[in-house]
Design an enzyme around this catalytic site. Structure first.
Site, short mmCIF file in Angstrom:
data_model
loop_
_atom_site.label_atom_id
_atom_site.label_comp_id
_atom_site.label_asym_id
_atom_site.label_seq_id
_atom_site.Cartn_x
_atom_site.Cartn_y
_atom_site.Cartn_z
N SER A 79 0.84 -1.21 0.00
CA SER A 79 0.00 0.00 0.00
C SER A 79 0.88 1.26 0.00
CB SER A 79 -0.98 0.00 1.17
OG SER A 79 -0.33 0.17 2.40
N ASN A 80 2.04 1.19 0.63
CA ASN A 80 2.96 2.35 0.55
C ASN A 80 3.50 2.51 -0.86
OD1 ASN A 80 3.63 3.85 3.18
ND2 ASN A 80 3.54 1.72 3.85
N LEU A 128 10.66 -6.96 4.23
CA LEU A 128 10.88 -7.55 5.54
C LEU A 128 12.11 -8.44 5.65
CD1 LEU A 128 7.15 -8.24 6.49
CD2 LEU A 128 8.50 -6.16 6.77
N ILE A 168 18.75 -6.26 4.52
CA ILE A 168 19.49 -5.87 3.32
C ILE A 168 20.96 -6.25 3.51
CG2 ILE A 168 20.19 -3.87 1.92
CD1 ILE A 168 17.24 -4.53 1.63
N ASN A 223 14.35 3.39 4.05
CA ASN A 223 13.38 2.46 4.63
C ASN A 223 12.31 3.22 5.41
OD1 ASN A 223 12.28 -0.08 5.46
ND2 ASN A 223 13.30 0.15 7.44
N HIS A 255 9.82 2.62 8.76
CA HIS A 255 9.61 1.74 9.90
C HIS A 255 8.38 2.23 10.66
CE1 HIS A 255 10.75 -1.22 12.89
NE2 HIS A 255 10.38 -0.32 13.80
N ASP A 287 17.68 -0.98 11.26
CA ASP A 287 16.91 0.17 11.75
C ASP A 287 17.75 1.23 12.45
OD1 ASP A 287 14.55 -0.98 10.81
OD2 ASP A 287 14.16 -2.04 12.68
N GLU A 321 2.19 7.01 7.26
CA GLU A 321 3.15 6.51 6.26
C GLU A 321 2.70 6.91 4.86
OE1 GLU A 321 4.28 2.41 6.55
OE2 GLU A 321 4.04 2.36 8.70
#
Ligand code: GAR
Length: 194
Positions: free
Chosen positions: A16-17, A87, A90, A104, A106, A147, A176
């Site tokens: 959806s993003n 998910l 990387i 990214n 989060h 992260d 988001e």
């Protein structure tokens, strides 16, 4: 006139993003979505790419860990990689290839509620269980520590007593959807400044 700046989008799920990013960036001819790829062959994001006529492909999570993943990306000549609900971790060879050019999103206010195992609903459950009064989302560059890359942008939302992990997730997702495309556009514009 500079050539267009090309991005590749990696996503593992619904996308959806990714959909918001595609729609928002469409009018800006100087930014092109070169490809969308997923480590899940049935991810809805690949259907979305198909519907928008964007080149797309699947690779396995095992592939990702191998250096030849770079050969899969090579034909698209992407200048940057956008993670939109991707998910898998990387690997270093991708981070080196796209040095400071992987972004990214989060679904929490990093540095809290980040790291291994903290993705999707796990994050919102942890936030709820910790009785936090705010949550939000973080857009950050990706480095070799999960992260922990430089933060580009954060937005917050209040958690009310009536909230639960599901309602927290939808508040955060709304943030988001609004901010991610805009932050990406601003970040690319800055990179392209003379
Ligand atoms: C988003 O909430 C994103 O922040 C999260 O996955 C969701 C993907 O939704 N990402 C992570 O948890 C990464 N650690 P989408 O597929 O509908 O865009």
């Amino acid at each position: 006139m500079k050539p267009p700046f090309k991005i590749g989008i990696l996503a593992s799920g619904s996308g959806s993003n990714a959909e918001q990013i595609i729609t928002f960036l469409k009018p800006f001819e100087q930014i092109q979505i070169a490809f969308i790829a997923s480590n899940r062959s049935k991810a809805k994001v690949l259907e979305r790419a198909e519907n928008h006529g964007i080149p797309h492909f699947h690779f396995s999570t095992k592939n990702l860990a191998e250096e030849n993943i770079l050969d899969r990306f090579e034909p698209y000549q992407a200048d940057a990689v956008i993670l939109a609900g991707f998910l898998a971790k990387i690997p270093a060879h991708l981070i080196q290839k796209f040095d400071n050019k992987i972004v990214n999103i989060h679904p929490a206010l990093l540095p809290k509620f980040g790291g291994k195992g903290m993705y999707g609903h796990h994050v919102h459950e942890a936030v709820f269980n910790a009785k936090e009064t705010t949550s939000g989302m973080t857009i950050h560059l990706v480095n070799e520590e999960y992260d922990k890359g430089a933060i580009l942008f954060q937005a917050k939302t209040n958690i009310e007593p009536k909230d639960n992990p599901t309602s927290i997730a939808s508040k955060v997702l709304a943030l988001e959807h609004f901010h991610y495309p805009r932050v990406i556009k601003t970040w690319i514009d800055k990179l392209r400044e003379p």
